[in-house]
Design an enzyme around this catalytic site. Structure first.
Site, PDB file in Angstrom:
ATOM      1  N   ASN A 145      28.775  39.571   7.918  1.00  0.00           N
ATOM      2  CA  ASN A 145      29.809  39.592   9.016  1.00  0.00           C
ATOM      3  C   ASN A 145      31.061  38.981   9.533  1.00  0.00           C
ATOM      4  OD1 ASN A 145      27.811  38.593  10.509  1.00  0.00           O
ATOM      5  ND2 ASN A 145      28.156  39.575  12.019  1.00  0.00           N
ATOM      6  N   GLY A 221      21.498  35.416  10.460  1.00  0.00           N
ATOM      7  CA  GLY A 221      21.037  37.112   9.468  1.00  0.00           C
ATOM      8  C   GLY A 221      20.129  37.333  10.377  1.00  0.00           C
ATOM      9  N   GLU A 241      19.985  31.686  13.375  1.00  0.00           N
ATOM     10  CA  GLU A 241      21.001  32.238  14.010  1.00  0.00           C
ATOM     11  C   GLU A 241      20.198  34.223  14.134  1.00  0.00           C
ATOM     12  OE1 GLU A 241      23.031  31.358  16.797  1.00  0.00           O
ATOM     13  OE2 GLU A 241      22.371  29.285  16.553  1.00  0.00           O
ATOM     14  N   CYS A 275      26.220  39.967  15.626  1.00  0.00           N
ATOM     15  CA  CYS A 275      24.956  39.690  16.293  1.00  0.00           C
ATOM     16  C   CYS A 275      24.955  40.156  18.540  1.00  0.00           C
ATOM     17  CB  CYS A 275      24.905  38.441  16.079  1.00  0.00           C
ATOM     18  SG  CYS A 275      25.856  37.493  16.758  1.00  0.00           S
TER      19      CYS A 275
HETATM   20  N1  LIG Z   1      23.329  34.418  16.014  1.00  0.00           N
HETATM   21  C1  LIG Z   1      23.904  34.730  15.397  1.00  0.00           C
HETATM   22  O1  LIG Z   1      24.680  34.220  15.655  1.00  0.00           O
HETATM   23  C2  LIG Z   1      24.392  35.691  13.898  1.00  0.00           C
HETATM   24  C3  LIG Z   1      25.589  36.013  13.576  1.00  0.00           C
HETATM   25  C4  LIG Z   1      26.012  37.060  12.698  1.00  0.00           C
HETATM   26  C5  LIG Z   1      25.035  38.089  12.532  1.00  0.00           C
HETATM   27  N2  LIG Z   1      23.637  38.072  12.904  1.00  0.00           N
HETATM   28  C6  LIG Z   1      22.493  38.957  12.590  1.00  0.00           C
HETATM   29  O2  LIG Z   1      22.476  38.965  11.155  1.00  0.00           O
HETATM   30  C7  LIG Z   1      22.338  39.857  10.794  1.00  0.00           C
HETATM   31  C8  LIG Z   1      23.206  40.957   9.316  1.00  0.00           C
HETATM   32  O3  LIG Z   1      23.399  40.269   8.194  1.00  0.00           O
HETATM   33  P1  LIG Z   1      22.645  40.386   6.856  1.00  0.00           P
HETATM   34  O4  LIG Z   1      22.841  41.664   6.591  1.00  0.00           O
HETATM   35  O5  LIG Z   1      23.766  38.704   5.974  1.00  0.00           O
HETATM   36  O6  LIG Z   1      21.036  39.489   6.929  1.00  0.00           O
HETATM   37  P2  LIG Z   1      20.307  38.624   6.311  1.00  0.00           P
HETATM   38  O7  LIG Z   1      19.251  38.395   6.950  1.00  0.00           O
HETATM   39  O8  LIG Z   1      20.173  40.113   5.381  1.00  0.00           O
HETATM   40  O9  LIG Z   1      20.720  37.912   5.139  1.00  0.00           O
HETATM   41  C9  LIG Z   1      21.600  36.791   5.842  1.00  0.00           C
HETATM   42  C10 LIG Z   1      21.633  35.736   4.587  1.00  0.00           C
HETATM   43  O10 LIG Z   1      20.289  35.904   4.060  1.00  0.00           O
HETATM   44  C11 LIG Z   1      20.097  35.550   3.307  1.00  0.00           C
HETATM   45  N3  LIG Z   1      18.572  36.319   2.212  1.00  0.00           N
HETATM   46  C12 LIG Z   1      17.797  37.316   2.529  1.00  0.00           C
HETATM   47  N4  LIG Z   1      16.849  36.969   1.740  1.00  0.00           N
HETATM   48  C13 LIG Z   1      16.470  36.124   2.248  1.00  0.00           C
HETATM   49  C14 LIG Z   1      15.105  35.087   1.297  1.00  0.00           C
HETATM   50  N5  LIG Z   1      13.705  35.781   1.122  1.00  0.00           N
HETATM   51  N6  LIG Z   1      15.515  33.396   1.651  1.00  0.00           N
HETATM   52  C15 LIG Z   1      16.724  33.321   1.445  1.00  0.00           C
HETATM   53  N7  LIG Z   1      17.675  33.454   2.108  1.00  0.00           N
HETATM   54  C16 LIG Z   1      17.673  35.040   1.717  1.00  0.00           C
HETATM   55  C17 LIG Z   1      20.768  37.166   2.257  1.00  0.00           C
HETATM   56  O11 LIG Z   1      21.549  36.767   1.117  1.00  0.00           O
HETATM   57  C18 LIG Z   1      21.725  36.567   2.963  1.00  0.00           C
HETATM   58  O12 LIG Z   1      22.891  35.121   2.817  1.00  0.00           O
HETATM   59  C19 LIG Z   1      22.061  40.321  11.998  1.00  0.00           C
HETATM   60  O13 LIG Z   1      20.871  40.828  12.479  1.00  0.00           O
HETATM   61  C20 LIG Z   1      22.675  39.930  12.598  1.00  0.00           C
HETATM   62  O14 LIG Z   1      22.176  40.422  14.195  1.00  0.00           O
HETATM   63  C21 LIG Z   1      23.403  36.882  13.683  1.00  0.00           C
END
Ligand SMILES: NC(=O)c1ccc[n+]([C@@H]2O[C@H](COP(=O)([O-])OP(=O)(O)OC[C@H]3O[C@@H](n4cnc5c(N)ncnc54)[C@H](O)[C@@H]3O)[C@@H](O)[C@H]2O)c1
Length: 467
Positions: A145, A221, A241, A275
């Protein structure tokens, strides 16, 4: 710092979510590719630890300047591969430049202190100090995002503190991360200090986070992915995060116009894929109708459409699957008795800005993170009820409260379970130098350059026995 050159020929297509056109492809790395990258990063860590502070500052500033000179190219990439409008993308580029400049500044402030050994009897003849050393290799895993600035929030502090870093960006938006690497290449960052590996998290994720050469995993994520990773990392530093379903409280003495404006923009920024996005608004019953009418009216004025047009306020979700998930959650709430005040329409990956009220607490959307353009308005009797309901979820990233009453603001400061509370702003407020992170299911550790640097370094103690 080469972007990985994969041995295999499998590629991931990067699609524009708006029309599914192919923007580019990236390698889908195998475990063998990852082993090679990690071996390279071992050398990179040795190089990084030897980089002088003035060199780190120079590289970070040069990379920031390169991005500033190519501002529009970066904004267009963020917007094309992600779901931000071009205006939102431009503001992310600006913030990324800031993040790197702040990282350069913080590099000179990584220091230690002397230790007063004589406080402990028998140690009067000892003198010593501690200083901060880099931890080695950091694995950074990032979401779709904020595909540029959230990567910069890991890469900037890692370079500032003399670490090597391997970034695995989201497969939906890897091209902005690769452009960030281009800025560092141009700035003269030595090879292998920064590596980008693209691929499926389910294929390379376990190895990346559990490999013993990796000394820290810095993840941004979703909660579900975060929990999976937390079970795999073993004995290493971990920064998480994660998501939230941020609350905003509006009391009857608030500046309602300001509260509506900030909450609407906090809810629909990046089509709610944020987020910090406002998901739940708790409004004192005396002003509920006024607030709600004005909120719905402003929401209806939102222009949804082509991301690249200046006039567009909101683009699509990252893919159609996400839009369908959100549609399902809204329909479930409505079937349980929620009232749809506006929105609720889907067209492919687009979902209209949606406002719900009277949402039953057993609807998924009432307690999970929606991560889409949907806001829930609640009428509450008083501040205590608002705080209780705000806290009654598994998340706690940031929150907002609108009031002119200092006593009530302080009550909220003390009682809200969040990493940050914004008074007279929505949960969505952030600048890149402030400590940033959550409690409960919203995460572990803090980002915000100075705070990320603390996580990425260890104090090393030196003690002289002068006897
Ligand atoms: N707190 C913060 O700073 C912050 C900022 C932005 C987004 N987010 C959160 O991120 C989420 C949205 O992003 P998304 O859909 O890309 O998240 P996601 O959890 O689906 O993916 C995040 C990353 O993890 C990787 N990933 C997936 N499975 C994995 C595994 N088993 N092992 C290692 N890596 C793996 C993905 O390829 C991607 O690069 C929302 O929940 C949002 O709130 C948090």
């Amino acid at each position: 710092m080469k972007v990985q050159e994969a041995n295999n020929f499998t590629r991931i297509e990067v699609l524009n979510p708006q029309d599914n056109s192919i923007i580019g492809t990236v390698p889908s790395a195998t475990k063998e590719d990852l082993h090679r990258i990690i071996e390279g990063a071992r050398e990179g860590a040795k190089t990084a630890a030897k980089m002088t502070v003035h060199f780190r500052m120079e590289v970070l500033n040069k990379a920031a300047n390169y991005i500033a000179e190519n501002h529009e190219k970066y904004a267009i990439m963020i917007s094309r591969e992600g779901s931000k409008t071009i205006r939102e993308a431009r503001s992310e580029v600006k913030r990324c430049i800031q993040t790197l400049k702040i990282s350069a500044e913080e590099a000179r402030r990584i220091n230690g202190e002397t230790i007063p050994f004589s406080q402990s009897e028998g140690n009067e003849n000892r003198v010593g100090y501690y200083y901060k050393v880099p931890i080695g290799i950091i694995a950074a895993i990032t979401p779709f995002n904020d595909p540029l600035n959230l990567v910069a929030h890991k890469v900037g502090p890692a370079i500032a503190s003399g670490n090597a870093i391997i970034v695995k960006p989201s497969s939906a938006t890897p091209l902005s991360a690769i452009l960030l690497a281009e800025a560092f290449e141009n700035a003269g960052l030595p090879e292998k200090v920064l590596s980008i590996i693209t691929g499926n998290g389910n294929v390379i994720g376990d190895l990346l986070v559990s490999h013993p050469a990796i000394r820290m995993v810095s993840f941004t994520g979703g909660l579900e992915t975060g929990e999976k990773i937390a079970h795999k990392v073993g004995l290493k530093k971990l920064s998480m995060e994660l998501g939230s379903n941020s609350p905003v409280i509006v009391l009857k003495d608030a500046d309602l116009e300001a509260a509506v404006k900030a909450s609407v923009s906090g809810a629909f920024y990046a089509a709610g894929q944020n987020c910090l996005g406002v998901q739940r608004v708790f409004i004192e019953e005396e002003v509920f109708d006024t607030f709600s009418d004005s909120f719905v009216e402003m929401t209806k004025r939102y222009k949804v459409g082509d991301k690249m047009l200046e006039a567009t306020d909101m683009g699509p979700l990252i893919n159609e699957k996400e839009a369908i998930r959100i549609e399902t959650w809204v329909n479930e709430a409505v079937s349980k008795g929620a009232k749809l005040l506006t929105g609720g329409m889907r067209d492919g990956a687009f979902y209209s800005p949606t406002v719900l009220t009277e949402v039953p607490s057993n609807s998924v959307i009432a307690y999970e993170e929606v991560f889409g353009p949907v806001v829930l308005l609640y009428s509450i009797a008083d501040l205590d009820e608002a705080i209780e309901k705000s806290n009654d979820v598994n998340y706690g990233l940031q929150a907002g409260i609108f009031t002119k009453d200092l006593e009530k603001a302080f009550a909220a400061i003390h009682k809200m379970d969040v990493g940050g509370l914004m008074i007279n702003d929505s949960s969505d407020f952030r600048i890149d130098s402030m400590p940033f992170g959550g409690v409960k299911g919203s995460g572990l550790g803090r980002e915000g350059v100075k705070f990320a640097i603390q996580e990425m370094t260890e104090p090393k103690v030196v003690c002289f026995n002068l006897k």
